[in-house]
Design a protein around this motif. Sequence first.
Motif, PDB file in Angstrom:
ATOM      1  N   SER A 111       0.827  -1.210   0.000  1.00  0.00           N
ATOM      2  CA  SER A 111       0.000   0.000   0.000  1.00  0.00           C
ATOM      3  C   SER A 111       0.857   1.254   0.000  1.00  0.00           C
ATOM      4  CB  SER A 111      -0.920   0.005   1.226  1.00  0.00           C
ATOM      5  OG  SER A 111      -1.867  -1.019   1.149  1.00  0.00           O
ATOM      6  N   ALA A 112       1.938   1.237   0.782  1.00  0.00           N
ATOM      7  CA  ALA A 112       2.811   2.405   0.876  1.00  0.00           C
ATOM      8  C   ALA A 112       3.432   2.763  -0.467  1.00  0.00           C
ATOM      9  CB  ALA A 112       3.905   2.150   1.913  1.00  0.00           C
ATOM     10  N   PHE A 113       3.650   1.752  -1.303  1.00  0.00           N
ATOM     11  CA  PHE A 113       4.234   1.999  -2.624  1.00  0.00           C
ATOM     12  C   PHE A 113       3.170   2.217  -3.705  1.00  0.00           C
ATOM     13  CE2 PHE A 113       7.966   0.269  -0.552  1.00  0.00           C
ATOM     14  CZ  PHE A 113       8.990   1.018  -1.098  1.00  0.00           C
ATOM     15  N   GLY A 114       1.902   2.295  -3.255  1.00  0.00           N
ATOM     16  CA  GLY A 114       0.827   2.606  -4.192  1.00  0.00           C
ATOM     17  C   GLY A 114       0.227   1.416  -4.916  1.00  0.00           C
ATOM     18  N   PHE A 115       0.655   0.213  -4.567  1.00  0.00           N
ATOM     19  CA  PHE A 115       0.125  -0.982  -5.231  1.00  0.00           C
ATOM     20  C   PHE A 115      -1.106  -1.462  -4.465  1.00  0.00           C
ATOM     21  CE2 PHE A 115       4.808  -1.399  -6.147  1.00  0.00           C
ATOM     22  CZ  PHE A 115       4.719  -0.970  -7.464  1.00  0.00           C
ATOM     23  N   ASP A 116      -2.229  -0.749  -4.626  1.00  0.00           N
ATOM     24  CA  ASP A 116      -3.414  -1.082  -3.847  1.00  0.00           C
ATOM     25  C   ASP A 116      -4.023  -2.424  -4.276  1.00  0.00           C
ATOM     26  OD1 ASP A 116      -4.096  -0.050  -6.281  1.00  0.00           O
ATOM     27  OD2 ASP A 116      -5.639   1.319  -5.546  1.00  0.00           O
ATOM     28  N   GLY A 117      -3.882  -2.777  -5.535  1.00  0.00           N
ATOM     29  CA  GLY A 117      -4.358  -4.087  -5.989  1.00  0.00           C
ATOM     30  C   GLY A 117      -3.551  -5.206  -5.377  1.00  0.00           C
ATOM     31  N   LEU A 118      -2.217  -5.039  -5.371  1.00  0.00           N
ATOM     32  CA  LEU A 118      -1.336  -6.035  -4.770  1.00  0.00           C
ATOM     33  C   LEU A 118      -1.596  -6.145  -3.270  1.00  0.00           C
ATOM     34  CD1 LEU A 118       1.006  -8.000  -5.196  1.00  0.00           C
ATOM     35  CD2 LEU A 118       2.587  -6.093  -4.791  1.00  0.00           C
ATOM     36  N   SER A 119      -1.888  -5.007  -2.639  1.00  0.00           N
ATOM     37  CA  SER A 119      -2.201  -5.007  -1.215  1.00  0.00           C
ATOM     38  C   SER A 119      -3.413  -5.891  -0.929  1.00  0.00           C
ATOM     39  CB  SER A 119      -2.469  -3.576  -0.728  1.00  0.00           C
ATOM     40  OG  SER A 119      -2.889  -3.578   0.623  1.00  0.00           O
ATOM     41  N   PHE A 120      -4.427  -5.789  -1.802  1.00  0.00           N
ATOM     42  CA  PHE A 120      -5.625  -6.615  -1.619  1.00  0.00           C
ATOM     43  C   PHE A 120      -5.302  -8.099  -1.814  1.00  0.00           C
ATOM     44  CE2 PHE A 120      -9.401  -4.185  -0.814  1.00  0.00           C
ATOM     45  CZ  PHE A 120     -10.365  -5.166  -0.560  1.00  0.00           C
ATOM     46  N   VAL A 121      -4.414  -8.374  -2.762  1.00  0.00           N
ATOM     47  CA  VAL A 121      -3.978  -9.761  -2.962  1.00  0.00           C
ATOM     48  C   VAL A 121      -3.328 -10.286  -1.685  1.00  0.00           C
ATOM     49  CG1 VAL A 121      -2.351 -11.247  -4.194  1.00  0.00           C
ATOM     50  CG2 VAL A 121      -3.733  -9.583  -5.455  1.00  0.00           C
ATOM     51  N   PHE A 122      -2.463  -9.470  -1.067  1.00  0.00           N
ATOM     52  CA  PHE A 122      -1.779  -9.897   0.153  1.00  0.00           C
ATOM     53  C   PHE A 122      -2.750 -10.062   1.328  1.00  0.00           C
ATOM     54  CE2 PHE A 122       2.403  -8.299  -1.628  1.00  0.00           C
ATOM     55  CZ  PHE A 122       2.992  -9.557  -1.628  1.00  0.00           C
ATOM     56  N   ILE A 123      -3.789  -9.213   1.377  1.00  0.00           N
ATOM     57  CA  ILE A 123      -4.790  -9.372   2.439  1.00  0.00           C
ATOM     58  C   ILE A 123      -5.375 -10.780   2.384  1.00  0.00           C
ATOM     59  CG2 ILE A 123      -7.092  -8.684   3.220  1.00  0.00           C
ATOM     60  CD1 ILE A 123      -6.384  -5.815   2.331  1.00  0.00           C
ATOM     61  N   ASN A 124      -5.752 -11.186   1.196  1.00  0.00           N
ATOM     62  CA  ASN A 124      -6.358 -12.511   1.042  1.00  0.00           C
ATOM     63  C   ASN A 124      -5.344 -13.637   1.209  1.00  0.00           C
ATOM     64  OD1 ASN A 124      -9.331 -12.164   0.106  1.00  0.00           O
ATOM     65  ND2 ASN A 124      -8.204 -10.629  -1.057  1.00  0.00           N
ATOM     66  N   LEU A 125      -4.126 -13.421   0.679  1.00  0.00           N
ATOM     67  CA  LEU A 125      -3.104 -14.461   0.765  1.00  0.00           C
ATOM     68  C   LEU A 125      -2.683 -14.708   2.209  1.00  0.00           C
ATOM     69  CD1 LEU A 125      -1.139 -16.417  -0.564  1.00  0.00           C
ATOM     70  CD2 LEU A 125       0.468 -14.505  -0.840  1.00  0.00           C
ATOM     71  N   MET A 126      -2.394 -13.629   2.946  1.00  0.00           N
ATOM     72  CA  MET A 126      -1.946 -13.795   4.323  1.00  0.00           C
ATOM     73  C   MET A 126      -3.075 -14.351   5.205  1.00  0.00           C
ATOM     74  SD  MET A 126       1.061 -13.065   3.718  1.00  0.00           S
ATOM     75  CE  MET A 126       1.635 -13.504   5.366  1.00  0.00           C
ATOM     76  N   SER A 127      -4.303 -13.951   4.920  1.00  0.00           N
ATOM     77  CA  SER A 127      -5.438 -14.510   5.659  1.00  0.00           C
ATOM     78  C   SER A 127      -5.536 -16.014   5.425  1.00  0.00           C
ATOM     79  CB  SER A 127      -6.742 -13.830   5.225  1.00  0.00           C
ATOM     80  OG  SER A 127      -6.745 -12.461   5.570  1.00  0.00           O
ATOM     81  N   ALA A 128      -5.356 -16.415   4.166  1.00  0.00           N
ATOM     82  CA  ALA A 128      -5.420 -17.845   3.842  1.00  0.00           C
ATOM     83  C   ALA A 128      -4.323 -18.622   4.556  1.00  0.00           C
ATOM     84  CB  ALA A 128      -5.314 -18.039   2.326  1.00  0.00           C
ATOM     85  N   LEU A 129      -3.107 -18.081   4.550  1.00  0.00           N
ATOM     86  CA  LEU A 129      -1.991 -18.767   5.192  1.00  0.00           C
ATOM     87  C   LEU A 129      -2.195 -18.881   6.703  1.00  0.00           C
ATOM     88  CD1 LEU A 129       1.027 -17.213   3.236  1.00  0.00           C
ATOM     89  CD2 LEU A 129       0.068 -19.521   3.009  1.00  0.00           C
ATOM     90  N   LEU A 130      -2.628 -17.792   7.342  1.00  0.00           N
ATOM     91  CA  LEU A 130      -2.829 -17.816   8.791  1.00  0.00           C
ATOM     92  C   LEU A 130      -3.958 -18.774   9.169  1.00  0.00           C
ATOM     93  CD1 LEU A 130      -2.439 -14.005   9.479  1.00  0.00           C
ATOM     94  CD2 LEU A 130      -0.891 -15.804  10.275  1.00  0.00           C
ATOM     95  N   LEU A 131      -5.028 -18.761   8.391  1.00  0.00           N
ATOM     96  CA  LEU A 131      -6.127 -19.691   8.651  1.00  0.00           C
ATOM     97  C   LEU A 131      -5.682 -21.137   8.432  1.00  0.00           C
ATOM     98  CD1 LEU A 131      -9.030 -17.716   6.987  1.00  0.00           C
ATOM     99  CD2 LEU A 131      -8.972 -18.443   9.382  1.00  0.00           C
ATOM    100  N   GLY A 132      -4.859 -21.350   7.430  1.00  0.00           N
ATOM    101  CA  GLY A 132      -4.347 -22.692   7.178  1.00  0.00           C
ATOM    102  C   GLY A 132      -3.503 -23.211   8.325  1.00  0.00           C
ATOM    103  N   VAL A 133      -2.640 -22.333   8.865  1.00  0.00           N
ATOM    104  CA  VAL A 133      -1.814 -22.724  10.019  1.00  0.00           C
ATOM    105  C   VAL A 133      -2.694 -23.102  11.206  1.00  0.00           C
ATOM    106  CG1 VAL A 133      -0.175 -21.878  11.741  1.00  0.00           C
ATOM    107  CG2 VAL A 133       0.211 -21.411   9.315  1.00  0.00           C
ATOM    108  N   CYS A 134      -3.682 -22.263  11.505  1.00  0.00           N
ATOM    109  CA  CYS A 134      -4.570 -22.534  12.644  1.00  0.00           C
ATOM    110  C   CYS A 134      -5.369 -23.818  12.417  1.00  0.00           C
ATOM    111  CB  CYS A 134      -5.521 -21.359  12.866  1.00  0.00           C
ATOM    112  SG  CYS A 134      -4.709 -19.874  13.485  1.00  0.00           S
ATOM    113  N   GLY A 135      -5.882 -23.985  11.193  1.00  0.00           N
ATOM    114  CA  GLY A 135      -6.639 -25.197  10.900  1.00  0.00           C
ATOM    115  C   GLY A 135      -5.806 -26.445  11.074  1.00  0.00           C
ATOM    116  N   TYR A 136      -4.539 -26.381  10.593  1.00  0.00           N
ATOM    117  CA  TYR A 136      -3.652 -27.536  10.748  1.00  0.00           C
ATOM    118  C   TYR A 136      -3.398 -27.852  12.219  1.00  0.00           C
ATOM    119  CZ  TYR A 136       0.580 -30.330  10.818  1.00  0.00           C
ATOM    120  OH  TYR A 136       1.494 -31.313  11.089  1.00  0.00           O
TER     121      TYR A 136
END
Length: 383
Positions: A111-136
């Motif tokens: 977001s700081a570098f202006g890549f708001d689309g990439l930021s949204f991708v990371f929101i979903n990606l990091m959420s998926a990874l954290l949920l995956g860790v907890c689920g495991y």
Amino acid sequence: MGFDYNSLLMASGAAGIALCFTLMSSWLRERTSTFLLTWAMCIAIIIAAIVVFSVFHSTVNVLHSTLAGVLLTSAFAISYGGFTQFSTGRFAGGPVAALVVVGAAPIVVSSAFGFDGLSFVFINLMSALLLGVCGYRYWTARAESPGPITAIAALHAMLALSFLLCVIVLAAETPLYLDGKVPDNWAEALNLMVSVIALTGIGGLFVTVHQERISRRHRDASLIDPLTGLSNRRALFERFPDGHVPEGTGLIVFDLDDFKGINDRHGHTFGDTVLRSFARMIEENCRGDDIAVRLGGEEFVLVLPQSSPTHALALAERIRSIMGRMVHPMDDRPVTCTVSAGVAVAEKPGLSLDTLIRKADNALYLSKRSGRNRVSQTTSTAA
């Protein structure tokens, strides 16, 4: 898909509020179950993220999406701390802090570098990874309550998968920039619907696991003598549900000599101290499979699987001797207490536990009639 983005956000928020209230109510009734409080906090943060996402939907301001993303991934990181509290009773502050930073960093930096689309991708990606860790982690802990905890792990996996689908669609449509548009596609809608299902399901399952823990705790307490911490009579008979003991099972019945006189002379508080000391001593002299039981009052039982008359007699004599030498301080005066014992061993199959106890009791009465502070056995070791 029949629902607009704001409607689905509102549905997710409503599910979160109901879940947060349920978890808080359960925690208030059972304060030792701190994982419920942690999960209630996670849901409260998720609700805040949903509110900010709703604001972002109106403003398309990258600061709002960044804040919502950080709140969301932080909530999922804190949920890992909820798992550690669930499994160990302690909140893993260090790992949780690290997960919060790892989850938020790529969102903030992009977001700081202006890549708001990439930021949204990371929101979903990091959420998926954290949920995956907890689920495991829940999957690895499913032995405690296989059905509910397996379902909790599955809901985490389902929610993680829905976030991954958002990653794929967003990466294909808006890899770097949103261009003033709000992500609004079938994957986002599916993710919100899955979130409603997952939040509701996980909350209900956590309450179920919590109630199962309470039931097990009450059951365990009903099998423990509260004074000495040994198994009680009910626990002894539940160890042999068919009422029979295997061949080669030894049993020793102990009875503290003149215990009523000890209580009369020194008080019941002192008597309780003697009982606890004797309980600790027989536990210290047990093998791993031996069962130490307080039958009631001053009467104790040791069940010795795969024993022999020689072993049972030797153990009973050792405990009798140690008890006779044990000193119990009372107003700076040394007080001793002796114990009598009766031994029986099942040397044929199909013998009932009641019969074996009765045989050992008969031997105990022989010890009492013979002057106390001694060990006797049944005349027939075949019981």
